[in-house]
Design a protein around this motif. Structure first.
Motif, PDB file in Angstrom:
ATOM      1  N   THR A   1       1.265  -0.829  -0.225  1.00 36.80           N
ATOM      2  CA  THR A   1       0.314   0.166   0.639  1.00 36.80           C
ATOM      3  C   THR A   1       1.005   1.473  -0.255  1.00 36.80           C
ATOM      4  OG1 THR A   1      -1.758  -1.243   0.914  1.00 36.80           O
ATOM      5  CG2 THR A   1      -1.738   0.924   1.601  1.00 36.80           C
ATOM      6  N   ARG A   2       1.455   1.426   0.818  1.00 36.03           N
ATOM      7  CA  ARG A   2       2.808   2.853   0.803  1.00 36.03           C
ATOM      8  C   ARG A   2       3.097   2.474  -0.657  1.00 36.03           C
ATOM      9  NH1 ARG A   2       7.389   4.568   1.950  1.00 36.03           N
ATOM     10  NH2 ARG A   2       8.167   6.268   3.972  1.00 36.03           N
TER      11      ARG A   2
ATOM     12  N   ARG B   1      -7.458  12.445  -1.939  1.00 38.10           N
ATOM     13  CA  ARG B   1      -8.434  12.097  -1.993  1.00 38.10           C
ATOM     14  C   ARG B   1      -8.602  10.998  -3.126  1.00 38.10           C
ATOM     15  NH1 ARG B   1     -12.801  11.561   0.542  1.00 38.10           N
ATOM     16  NH2 ARG B   1     -12.812  13.018   1.716  1.00 38.10           N
ATOM     17  N   GLU B   2      -7.834  11.802  -4.221  1.00 36.82           N
ATOM     18  CA  GLU B   2      -6.917  11.081  -5.676  1.00 36.82           C
ATOM     19  C   GLU B   2      -6.127  10.113  -5.343  1.00 36.82           C
ATOM     20  OE1 GLU B   2      -8.200  10.743 -10.197  1.00 36.82           O
ATOM     21  OE2 GLU B   2      -9.313  11.639  -8.295  1.00 36.82           O
ATOM     22  N   ILE B   3      -5.454  10.488  -5.367  1.00 33.43           N
ATOM     23  CA  ILE B   3      -4.098  10.075  -5.376  1.00 33.43           C
ATOM     24  C   ILE B   3      -4.872   8.895  -4.419  1.00 33.43           C
ATOM     25  CG2 ILE B   3      -1.778   8.962  -4.169  1.00 33.43           C
ATOM     26  CD1 ILE B   3      -1.373  12.322  -3.890  1.00 33.43           C
TER      27      ILE B   3
ATOM     28  N   SER C   1      -6.618   3.220   0.894  1.00 31.24           N
ATOM     29  CA  SER C   1      -8.062   4.570   1.880  1.00 31.24           C
ATOM     30  C   SER C   1      -7.386   6.392   2.294  1.00 31.24           C
ATOM     31  CB  SER C   1      -8.597   4.092   3.172  1.00 31.24           C
ATOM     32  OG  SER C   1      -7.353   4.238   4.442  1.00 31.24           O
ATOM     33  N   VAL C   2      -8.087   6.990   3.031  1.00 30.93           N
ATOM     34  CA  VAL C   2      -7.391   8.268   2.822  1.00 30.93           C
ATOM     35  C   VAL C   2      -6.503   7.536   4.332  1.00 30.93           C
ATOM     36  CG1 VAL C   2      -7.454  10.473   3.082  1.00 30.93           C
ATOM     37  CG2 VAL C   2      -8.907   9.378   1.889  1.00 30.93           C
ATOM     38  N   ASN C   3      -7.077   6.869   5.065  1.00 30.18           N
ATOM     39  CA  ASN C   3      -5.858   7.203   6.297  1.00 30.18           C
ATOM     40  C   ASN C   3      -4.708   5.960   6.299  1.00 30.18           C
ATOM     41  OD1 ASN C   3      -8.251   8.111   8.145  1.00 30.18           O
ATOM     42  ND2 ASN C   3      -9.478   5.947   7.349  1.00 30.18           N
TER      43      ASN C   3
ATOM     44  N   ASP D   1       1.005  13.035   6.519  1.00 28.30           N
ATOM     45  CA  ASP D   1       0.034  14.202   5.924  1.00 28.30           C
ATOM     46  C   ASP D   1       0.621  14.402   4.508  1.00 28.30           C
ATOM     47  OD1 ASP D   1       2.285  16.131   6.270  1.00 28.30           O
ATOM     48  OD2 ASP D   1       1.229  17.095   7.492  1.00 28.30           O
ATOM     49  N   LYS D   2      -0.744  15.343   3.597  1.00 32.90           N
ATOM     50  CA  LYS D   2       0.095  15.224   2.292  1.00 32.90           C
ATOM     51  C   LYS D   2       1.550  16.030   1.910  1.00 32.90           C
ATOM     52  CE  LYS D   2      -1.528  17.970  -1.144  1.00 32.90           C
ATOM     53  NZ  LYS D   2      -2.249  19.020  -1.962  1.00 32.90           N
TER      54      LYS D   2
END
Length: 64
Positions: free
Chosen positions: A8-9, A31-33, A40-42, A50-51
């Protein structure tokens, strides 16, 4: 053996590299990434915080 969540990473990093290159920091959204990376955003919060930290890690990965 791979670390849990490492796939996932990596998907998030690979996707972020492309999205930040295409849209820039301000234009790319977490959200798009996550949608493209099928995560998931989480997962961004879990792996990067964070972004901005995702961006930093994406730039480092792109230069490797």
């Amino acid at each position: 053996m791979t670390e849990p969540g490492s796939d996932t990473r990596q998907r998030l990093l690979d996707t972020a590299i492309g999205e930040f290159a295409r849209a820039g920091f301000d234009g790319a959204t977490v959200r798009e990434i996550c949608r493209i990376a099928d995560a998931s955003v989480n997962a961004v919060n879990y792996h990067f915080g964070d972004k901005q930290q995702l961006y930093v890690e994406a730039v480092k990965a792109a230069h490797r």
